[in-house]
Design a protein around this motif. Structure first.
Motif, mmCIF file in Angstrom:
data_model
loop_
_atom_site.group_PDB
_atom_site.id
_atom_site.type_symbol
_atom_site.label_atom_id
_atom_site.label_comp_id
_atom_site.label_asym_id
_atom_site.label_seq_id
_atom_site.Cartn_x
_atom_site.Cartn_y
_atom_site.Cartn_z
ATOM 1 N N GLU A 197 -33.368 -10.628 40.522
ATOM 2 C CA GLU A 197 -32.578 -9.553 39.884
ATOM 3 C C GLU A 197 -32.822 -8.228 40.578
ATOM 4 O OE1 GLU A 197 -33.782 -9.631 35.854
ATOM 5 O OE2 GLU A 197 -32.731 -11.516 35.373
ATOM 6 N N TRP A 198 -34.056 -7.996 40.973
ATOM 7 C CA TRP A 198 -34.408 -6.759 41.664
ATOM 8 C C TRP A 198 -33.639 -6.646 42.980
ATOM 9 C CZ3 TRP A 198 -36.556 -5.748 46.436
ATOM 10 C CH2 TRP A 198 -37.048 -4.454 46.650
ATOM 11 N N ASN A 199 -33.445 -7.777 43.688
ATOM 12 C CA ASN A 199 -32.683 -7.765 44.939
ATOM 13 C C ASN A 199 -31.289 -7.172 44.735
ATOM 14 O OD1 ASN A 199 -34.397 -8.749 46.938
ATOM 15 N ND2 ASN A 199 -34.016 -10.880 46.426
ATOM 16 N N ASN A 200 -30.633 -7.605 43.669
ATOM 17 C CA ASN A 200 -29.278 -7.120 43.374
ATOM 18 C C ASN A 200 -29.283 -5.605 43.198
ATOM 19 O OD1 ASN A 200 -26.689 -6.628 42.415
ATOM 20 N ND2 ASN A 200 -26.675 -8.396 41.033
ATOM 21 N N LEU A 201 -30.184 -5.116 42.345
ATOM 22 C CA LEU A 201 -30.231 -3.684 42.055
ATOM 23 C C LEU A 201 -30.654 -2.884 43.283
ATOM 24 C CD1 LEU A 201 -31.963 -3.896 38.552
ATOM 25 C CD2 LEU A 201 -29.523 -3.546 39.033
#
Length: 596
Positions: free
Chosen positions: A70-74
């Motif tokens: 999820e952090w990758n997306n943000l």
């Protein structure tokens, strides 16, 4: 595996399938037999709790990977949007996630190693006890399974089995949970693909499944020979190490014979097996690495290739593309667990096969522990009674037939006969070591028997412990041990009673046999069996020590195997091995008694 066009007919191939299935079932049954005892032992609660914590940490790592995804997306969206505040905020979030990941990863490894050494200790103690029980360490040489190098199976294979089982099992669990978690994410991030006017959702997920399935099939096809090769490598390495140890332990006679060239040739031949098999492993590993390395490199770009149309069409942002690629790699990696672990699986399978072969051999010995003479309690006035006794060799050839021997308490009997007639084998059978024996042996239920071989066993221990073996030296005290050594002509060694040395390499053959007599006098057994126990001594020393035995052990029943006629004077009677047919090329013997 036969090449196409050269193998048996199809019907024969179908007939082979059940045997392959049976082999797999037998392997799983053997694996369960190896694994089950520990998890039903007295350590099951502590180790079960430890395993539950380790599995929980594995699940925690999967959850942290989901958060990283999820952090990758943000993060990549913040880069695309050039949002500096969001960029630094996500850096802080990454630091927290990374710290949590490091803590969980460190303690997962630490606790897994803790469980590993507990399991290994329990298995090692269990197998060592099975090996030593009922003289299995000796009788194993007669096992039809040919369980070679038991020392390696206990010292190395058990450790390898525990480490590989935990590593592979936890890796598999983590892969399954990771697959379930990231499959949902990848499904939600995927677009639809159109096949024959049918809209099929989850395109990225199906691409990962097909990619990993194709890779797993080829990996098994290419790497399957590694299982057998790893099994052989472990065996050849153990054989080579065993022969190196034999050279070290027999250094003096080899040096006196000048046998360096012969030993070098023998070691070279053993090591040739190691090298030849290693080359075969190298070639097979090279083929597998060609494929696995290419497969891994292609997996880096493959998700970008599949997801690129949606990114360039504007359906997803850069963060969505990176999150999709990350989720794809997690799914593909989980599905490719078999590929990544194939070499370790091959080594693990070889280790399991060696351990189960060892376990089966020990189980067969346990089932046959009563083989040999039928044992009964001796009646009053008997120290040993042998009736209808026959001895054979492992190849079935008969040594002794229809023998009878009765020895009264305190009686001294000498057994004589030509070399190779089976005298020492008779002692082995009386001691319960020789399974190829029939007849009835009656021994008293109380009292102690001691066997004094031609070359007494001298452990690597203090001299006091060596003399008192197998008892503890404290049982007799240092003063008594010193007195016995003096009586047996070893007074010059008294100053070394507390020193721990490799006595079998420091003492001469004559000194070792004197020490054997000292041990017999110190332990004062009820029944003493001497097998050429004074052969390395001169006539005067032999008479001196036998006279000492008679004087110090007047109530002990003594049965001696000896070639020197002068020893008959120390015995009440002589029993000889006499051939039933002197003209036979391989004569069968009987026992014939005569007065001393």
């Amino acid at each position: 595996m036969p090449r196409p066009g050269t193998g048996p007919p199809r019907a024969a191939n179908r007939n082979q399938e059940p045997s392959m299935s049976a082999t797999k079932r037998r392997f799983l049954a053997d694996l369960w037999t190896l694994t089950k005892p520990y998890w039903k032992s007295e350590e099951r609660l502590k180790s079960g709790l430890l395993l539950a914590v380790i599995v929980g940490m594995s699940l925690g790592i999967v959850y942290l990977n989901v958060l990283f995804n999820e952090w990758n997306n943000l993060f990549y969206n913040s880069l695309q949007e050039k949002n500096l505040d969001e960029f630094f905020r996500l850096f802080g979030r990454f630091a927290i996630l990374a710290a949590m990941f490091i803590i969980v990863a460190v303690y997962q490894i630490y606790l897994r190693q803790m469980l590993q050494i507990r399991w290994r200790r329990w298995l090692t103690e269990r197998y060592a006890a099975m090996w030593l029980t009922h003289r299995n360490y000796y009788r194993l040489r007669f096992s039809p399974n040919g369980a070679d190098n038991p020392d390696q199976r206990i010292s190395e294979d058990i450790g390898g089995f525990v480490e590989q089982t935990l590593s592979l099992t936890l890796g598999f669990i983590e892969s399954v949970v990771s697959l379930a978690s990231f499959s949902v994410i990848l499904w939600n991030l995927s677009g639809e693909i159109h096949i024959l006017d049918i809209q099929l959702p989850g395109s990225m997920l199906w691409a990962a499944v097909l990619y990993a399935g194709f890779g797993s099939f080829l990996t098994h096809y290419i790497g399957r020979p590694l299982i057998r090769l790893n099994f052989l490598q472990q065996r050849y390495e153990a054989d080579y190490r065993y022969n190196l140890v034999r050279v070290r332990e027999n250094a003096e006679p080899i040096a006196l014979y000048g046998g360096e060239t012969q030993e070098a040739g023998n070691l070279s031949g053993r090591f040739t097996h190691v090298v030849t098999n290693w080359w075969a492993i190298m070639r097979q590993q090279k083929r597998l690495t060609w494929f696995s390395a290419g497969y891994s490199q292609a997996a880096i770009l493959f998700p970008f290739l599949v997801a690129a149309p949606r990114y360039f069409s504007g359906a997803i942002q850069l963060g969505g593309l990176m999150q999709t690629a990350s989720a794809f790699n997690h799914v593909q990696s989980s599905l490719s667990w078999f590929i990544d672990a194939y070499t370790r699986l091959a080594q693990w399978r070889a280790t399991v096969d060696r351990l189960t072969g060892f376990a089966h051999a020990l189980a067969e010995l346990e089932a046959a522990k009563d083989a040999g003479f039928t044992r009964t309690p001796a009646s009053a006035g008997q120290a040993l009674a042998l009736t209808d006794a026959s001895l054979s060799l492992p190849d079935g050839r008969t040594l002794l037939t229809d023998a009878a021997l009765a020895v009264a308490p305190g009686e001294r009997v000498m057994i004589a006969g030509p070399a190779g007639c089976g005298k020492s084998t008779l002692f082995r059978a009386i001691g319960g070591l020789w399974p190829y024996a029939t007849g009835t042996l009656a021994l008293p239920t109380e009292g102690r028997s001691l066997f004094l071989p031609q070359k007494p066993y001298l452990p690597i221990a203090s001299l006091a412990a060596t003399v008192a073996y197998p008892d503890a030296p404290e049982t007799y005290g240092e003063a008594r041990i010193a007195a016995v050594l003096t009586d047996c002509g070893l007074g010059h060694l008294i100053a070394l009673l507390g020193e721990e040395r490799h006595w079998s390499q420091e003492l001469s053959s004559g000194e070792q046999q004197r020490l054997g007599f000292a041990r017999a006098i110190l332990l004062a057994p009820d029944r003493l069996f001497c097998d050429e126990a004074s052969s390395a001594l001169d006539e005067a020393s032999q008479k001196e020590l036998y006279g000492l035995l008679v004087d110090r052990l007047p109530k002990t029943t003594i049965v001696s195997i000896a070639h020197r006629p002068s020893l008959a004077a120390f015995h009440h009677r002589v029993v000889r091995f006499v051939p039933t047919d002197p003209a036979a090329a391989e004569p069968v013997y009987r026992l014939e008694a005569a007065a001393a």
